[in-house]
Scaffold this active site. Structure first.
Site, PDB file in Angstrom:
ATOM      1  N   HIS A  17       0.843  -1.204   0.000  1.00 23.97           N
ATOM      2  CA  HIS A  17       0.000   0.000   0.000  1.00 23.97           C
ATOM      3  C   HIS A  17       0.880   1.257   0.000  1.00 23.97           C
ATOM      4  O   HIS A  17       0.624   2.213  -0.731  1.00 23.97           O
ATOM      5  CB  HIS A  17      -0.902   0.023   1.245  1.00 23.97           C
ATOM      6  N   LYS A  41     -15.308  -8.357   5.041  1.00 24.92           N
ATOM      7  CA  LYS A  41     -14.129  -8.645   5.871  1.00 24.92           C
ATOM      8  C   LYS A  41     -14.380  -8.286   7.329  1.00 24.92           C
ATOM      9  O   LYS A  41     -15.063  -7.305   7.620  1.00 24.92           O
ATOM     10  CB  LYS A  41     -12.914  -7.840   5.371  1.00 24.92           C
ATOM     11  N   ARG A  90      -1.849  -6.264  -8.285  1.00 26.03           N
ATOM     12  CA  ARG A  90      -0.606  -7.000  -8.037  1.00 26.03           C
ATOM     13  C   ARG A  90      -0.424  -8.116  -9.044  1.00 26.03           C
ATOM     14  O   ARG A  90       0.645  -8.368  -9.549  1.00 26.03           O
ATOM     15  CB  ARG A  90      -0.629  -7.612  -6.625  1.00 26.03           C
ATOM     16  N   SER A 128      -2.651  -7.790   3.015  1.00 29.59           N
ATOM     17  CA  SER A 128      -3.033  -7.621   4.419  1.00 29.59           C
ATOM     18  C   SER A 128      -3.463  -8.964   5.010  1.00 29.59           C
ATOM     19  O   SER A 128      -3.136  -9.277   6.157  1.00 29.59           O
ATOM     20  CB  SER A 128      -4.201  -6.642   4.541  1.00 29.59           C
TER      21      SER A 128
HETATM   22  O1  PNS Z   1      -8.842  -3.248   0.405  1.00 25.24           O
HETATM   23  P1  PNS Z   1     -10.156  -3.793  -0.069  1.00 25.24           P
HETATM   24  O2  PNS Z   1     -10.863  -4.552   1.051  1.00 25.24           O
HETATM   25  O3  PNS Z   1     -10.048  -4.606  -1.329  1.00 25.24           O
HETATM   26  O4  PNS Z   1     -11.048  -2.497  -0.421  1.00 25.24           O
HETATM   27  C1  PNS Z   1     -12.393  -2.620  -0.839  1.00 25.24           C
HETATM   28  C2  PNS Z   1     -13.125  -1.296  -0.615  1.00 25.24           C
HETATM   29  C3  PNS Z   1     -13.071  -0.888   0.860  1.00 25.24           C
HETATM   30  C4  PNS Z   1     -12.493  -0.208  -1.476  1.00 25.24           C
HETATM   31  C5  PNS Z   1     -14.604  -1.504  -1.071  1.00 25.24           C
HETATM   32  O5  PNS Z   1     -15.192  -2.528  -0.307  1.00 25.24           O
HETATM   33  C6  PNS Z   1     -15.421  -0.215  -0.945  1.00 25.24           C
HETATM   34  O6  PNS Z   1     -15.389   0.612  -1.832  1.00 25.24           O
HETATM   35  N1  PNS Z   1     -16.155  -0.067   0.183  1.00 25.24           N
HETATM   36  C7  PNS Z   1     -16.987   1.112   0.442  1.00 25.24           C
HETATM   37  C8  PNS Z   1     -18.455   0.780   0.173  1.00 25.24           C
HETATM   38  C9  PNS Z   1     -18.720   0.759  -1.325  1.00 25.24           C
HETATM   39  O7  PNS Z   1     -18.699   1.778  -1.992  1.00 25.24           O
HETATM   40  N2  PNS Z   1     -18.995  -0.443  -1.858  1.00 25.24           N
HETATM   41  C10 PNS Z   1     -19.278  -0.656  -3.266  1.00 25.24           C
HETATM   42  C11 PNS Z   1     -18.022  -0.913  -4.065  1.00 25.24           C
HETATM   43  S1  PNS Z   1     -18.360  -1.161  -5.770  1.00 25.24           S
END
Ligand code: PNS
Length: 162
Positions: A17, A41, A90, A128
């Protein structure tokens, strides 16, 4: 002024990150790291703990701001004056999930663009979830996370054993 928003659960923030934040800081005037909720998660650190940790890790990067967003990502883009969302790629295995999110975000908000950057090879296998798994089995995860994060995981584990 070009601003990019880099969202993620960052639980915890890894060297991968950090690598991406540094790359984005070279390309954009401002980088907003947005700690967000991934409903799929269950996190080790609270949103606020993650924000504080990322702030410490990025303290030497003046164009980086760290925020927490709790609703839909697309609903925060205007508030922060963002031109694009940044995500890391990645490996090919990341692609399907990332493509789905990028397209969904653009459906939710027209004009919402997602750009992708790749970390250096030595960080491209770091995640992570793997860091947390190594920590859970008392392995050495310290090469994969910035110092403040390694210390926070150590404290969290010590707290859990009390
Ligand atoms: O690091 P991650 O867990 O892959 O990140 C995913 C994240 C947090 C970016 C995604 O779950 C997110 O955008 N969450 C906020 C809620 C939202 O907008 N969800 C719809 C995504 S299309």
């Amino acid at each position: 002024m070009k601003t990019v928003l880099y969202p993620g659960s960052f639980d915890p923030f890894t060297n991968g990150h950090y690598d991406l934040v540094c790359r984005a800081a070279q390309l954009f005037d401002k980088v907003i790291v947005a700690v967000a909720v991934n409903a799929g998660k269950s996190p080790m650190f609270t949103l606020e703990e993650r924000r504080e940790l990322i702030k410490k890790c990025c303290a030497s990067l003046p164009s980086v701001e760290v925020v927490v967003i709790e609703g839909l990502l697309v609903d925060s883009l205007e508030k922060y004056g963002v031109q694009a969302i940044l995500r890391g790629l990645r490996a090919f295995s990341d692609f399907e999930y990332e493509l789905q999110m990028a397209l969904m975000n653009r459906n939710l908000k027209s004009g919402c663009e997602t750009i992708f950057l790749t970390p250096t090879l030595k960080n491209s296998f770091v995640s992570s979830s793997l860091v947390k798994e190594i920590a859970r089995y008392s392995g050495d995860y310290t090469a994969y996370v910035p110092g403040p994060v390694a210390e926070a995981i150590r404290r969290k584990q010590a707290g859990g054993k009390k």
